[in-house]
Scaffold this active site. Structure first.
Site, PDB file in Angstrom:
ATOM      1  N   GLU A  99       0.854  -1.203   0.000  1.00  0.00           N
ATOM      2  CA  GLU A  99       0.000   0.000   0.000  1.00  0.00           C
ATOM      3  C   GLU A  99       0.891   1.255   0.000  1.00  0.00           C
ATOM      4  OE1 GLU A  99      -1.588   0.746   3.925  1.00  0.00           O
ATOM      5  OE2 GLU A  99      -3.367   1.741   3.121  1.00  0.00           O
ATOM      6  N   ASN A 111      -6.867   6.117  -1.897  1.00  0.00           N
ATOM      7  CA  ASN A 111      -5.813   5.152  -1.582  1.00  0.00           C
ATOM      8  C   ASN A 111      -6.039   4.003  -2.570  1.00  0.00           C
ATOM      9  OD1 ASN A 111      -4.082   3.287  -0.465  1.00  0.00           O
ATOM     10  ND2 ASN A 111      -4.573   3.838   1.648  1.00  0.00           N
ATOM     11  N   LYS A 157      -9.416   1.957  -2.075  1.00  0.00           N
ATOM     12  CA  LYS A 157      -9.593   1.359  -0.739  1.00  0.00           C
ATOM     13  C   LYS A 157     -10.967   1.712  -0.167  1.00  0.00           C
ATOM     14  CE  LYS A 157      -7.056   1.131   3.700  1.00  0.00           C
ATOM     15  NZ  LYS A 157      -5.822   1.591   4.367  1.00  0.00           N
ATOM     16  N   GLU A 211      -6.348   8.682   7.447  1.00  0.00           N
ATOM     17  CA  GLU A 211      -6.877   8.233   6.146  1.00  0.00           C
ATOM     18  C   GLU A 211      -8.306   8.708   5.926  1.00  0.00           C
ATOM     19  OE1 GLU A 211      -5.954   4.381   4.388  1.00  0.00           O
ATOM     20  OE2 GLU A 211      -4.998   3.886   6.286  1.00  0.00           O
ATOM     21  N   CYS A 270      -4.807  -3.015   2.856  1.00  0.00           N
ATOM     22  CA  CYS A 270      -4.532  -2.938   4.292  1.00  0.00           C
ATOM     23  C   CYS A 270      -5.745  -3.221   5.183  1.00  0.00           C
ATOM     24  CB  CYS A 270      -3.891  -1.596   4.633  1.00  0.00           C
ATOM     25  SG  CYS A 270      -3.120  -1.677   6.267  1.00  0.00           S
ATOM     26  N   ASN A 325       0.299  -1.135   5.269  1.00  0.00           N
ATOM     27  CA  ASN A 325       1.218  -0.417   6.182  1.00  0.00           C
ATOM     28  C   ASN A 325       0.551  -0.519   7.547  1.00  0.00           C
ATOM     29  OD1 ASN A 325       3.203   1.891   4.699  1.00  0.00           O
ATOM     30  ND2 ASN A 325       1.446   1.268   3.477  1.00  0.00           N
TER      31      ASN A 325
HETATM   32  N1  CDT Z   1      -3.005   1.338   6.462  1.00  0.00           N
HETATM   33  C1  CDT Z   1      -3.910   0.768   7.265  1.00  0.00           C
HETATM   34  O1  CDT Z   1      -5.050   0.574   6.871  1.00  0.00           O
HETATM   35  N2  CDT Z   1      -3.504   0.456   8.507  1.00  0.00           N
HETATM   36  C2  CDT Z   1      -4.382  -0.026   9.517  1.00  0.00           C
HETATM   37  C3  CDT Z   1      -3.830   0.374  10.837  1.00  0.00           C
HETATM   38  C4  CDT Z   1      -4.720   0.154  11.955  1.00  0.00           C
HETATM   39  S1  CDT Z   1      -6.072   1.218  12.058  1.00  0.00           S
HETATM   40  C5  CDT Z   1      -5.515   2.692  12.673  1.00  0.00           C
HETATM   41  C6  CDT Z   1      -4.539  -1.543   9.474  1.00  0.00           C
HETATM   42  O2  CDT Z   1      -5.674  -2.017   9.557  1.00  0.00           O
HETATM   43  O3  CDT Z   1      -3.552  -2.272   9.406  1.00  0.00           O
END
Ligand code: CDT
Length: 318
Positions: free
Chosen positions: A47, A110, A127, A146, A171, A196
């Site tokens: 991502e 995204n 996304k 996000e 993600c 990420n």
């Molecule tokens: N990039 C991304 O979606 N990361 C989220 C982080 C936790 S929610 C703040 C994930 O689900 O991995």
């Protein structure tokens, strides 16, 4: 004739704020060359692969925000990746921040794209599940904005490519069973997921120790319950002071991990995937036509949560 796809994980280590797109693309090209040498048909990148994970910062300046985004794909900096793909005859899946102009309306997404062996974009995904928060929350060690910066996508599509049916998710999408099932209902055979994921989750720090477990748990469940391959690819390591999980892996329709990365840096791992192996799950335990009971699943689309209807209006509890 058996349908095999050799798929490579193109895991990235951290991308720093000052790293140029050209520097990152050079890293992606190195991974692509290695993947091709190992016999890959397709390499999957994380991502927001072209930049640092900028939603960790509260940014008010729109111009600065847009500077993290790509207004065209391929653009000047990314064109060499497309050209190398065509030269080596390898496909790729790439996550990036997209700046789009839709009839004069500017939106950021995204995004991930699926590119075939000729360097042509054959699928694009926005996304759907944007995690985090909308307002600046200074109590957090770092932000996750996000919801503020991106417009959510509104569909999970499946694309014919590489001799099979491919889908994409990004993600946080991987934690939601709906992501896989909507694609499962379209016959998906391989789901490509870049991520990420910070180790630290500010609203639930007790989960920090479980972050790798939850990563694998979600993707293994999605693979097994829909009879599909799942490829999960991290941007890993300590990026701008924030530690991110690795755990990139390739999961078979059996739910078993068949390949995985062992570092938190730039790394390739590969698996020889039989797309027809999906069928034993799709025809038996998860034969949707035989066994699903959609008449019992109404709340899945009628309700957003325990208190809201799908259109966001309050649900009156009896
Ligand atoms: N990039 C991304 O979606 N990361 C989220 C982080 C936790 S929610 C703040 C994930 O689900 O991995």
């Amino acid at each position: 004739m058996a349908r095999y796809v050799n798929v490579a994980i193109g895991q990235l280590g951290p991308v720093n704020r000052e790293d140029s797109r050209a520097q990152v693309v050079a890293r992606l090209m190195k991974l692509m060359r290695e993947a091709r040498q190992l016999g890959a048909d397709l390499i999957v990148y994380p991502e927001l692969a072209l930049t640092t994970f900028f939603p960790r910062w509260y940014i008010e300046d729109e111009q600065q925000l847009d500077s993290w985004c790509e207004a065209s794909m391929p653009g000047q900096d990314t064109l060499p990746l497309f050209e190398l793909a065509r030269e080596l005859q390898i496909g790729f899946c790439l996550g990036y921040a997209e700046l789009s102009d839709e009839g004069g309306v500017r939106r950021r997404y995204n995004t991930s794209i699926l590119v075939d062996k000729n360097g042509d974009i054959v699928g694009k995904y926005h996304k759907v599940h944007l995690p985090g928060h909308r307002e600046h929350e200074p109590w957090r060690a770092f932000q996750h904005l996000e919801k503020r910066y991106f417009t959510p996508g509104d569909r999970f599509s499946v694309y014919p490519a590489f001799g099979g049916l491919f889908g994409m998710a990004i993600c946080n999408d991987r934690r939601w069973c709906e992501t896989y099932r909507v694609m499962g209902l379209q016959g998906v055979e391989m789901v490509l997921i870049g991520y990420n994921t910070p180790v630290h989750n500010a609203p639930a720090p007790a989960h920090d120790d479980l972050s790798l477990f939850h990563n694998q748990l979600s993707m293994q469940a999605g693979a097994y319950q829909n009879g599909t391959w799942v490829v999960g690819v991290a941007k890993a390591g300590t990026e701008e002071g924030v530690d991110h999980i690795g755990g990139s892996c390739i999961i078979a329709p059996s739910g078993e991990v068949v390949a995985s990365c062992v570092t938190k840096g730039d790394e390739v791992a590969i698996a020889h995937c039989d797309l027809d192996f999906c069928q034993i799950y799709k025809r038996t335990t998860f034969n949707f036509d035989l066994h699903r009971q959609p008449q019992a699943y109404g709340p899945i689309t009628r309700l957003k949560g325990e208190t809201l209807l799908a259109d966001g209006s309050p649900r009156v509890k009896k």
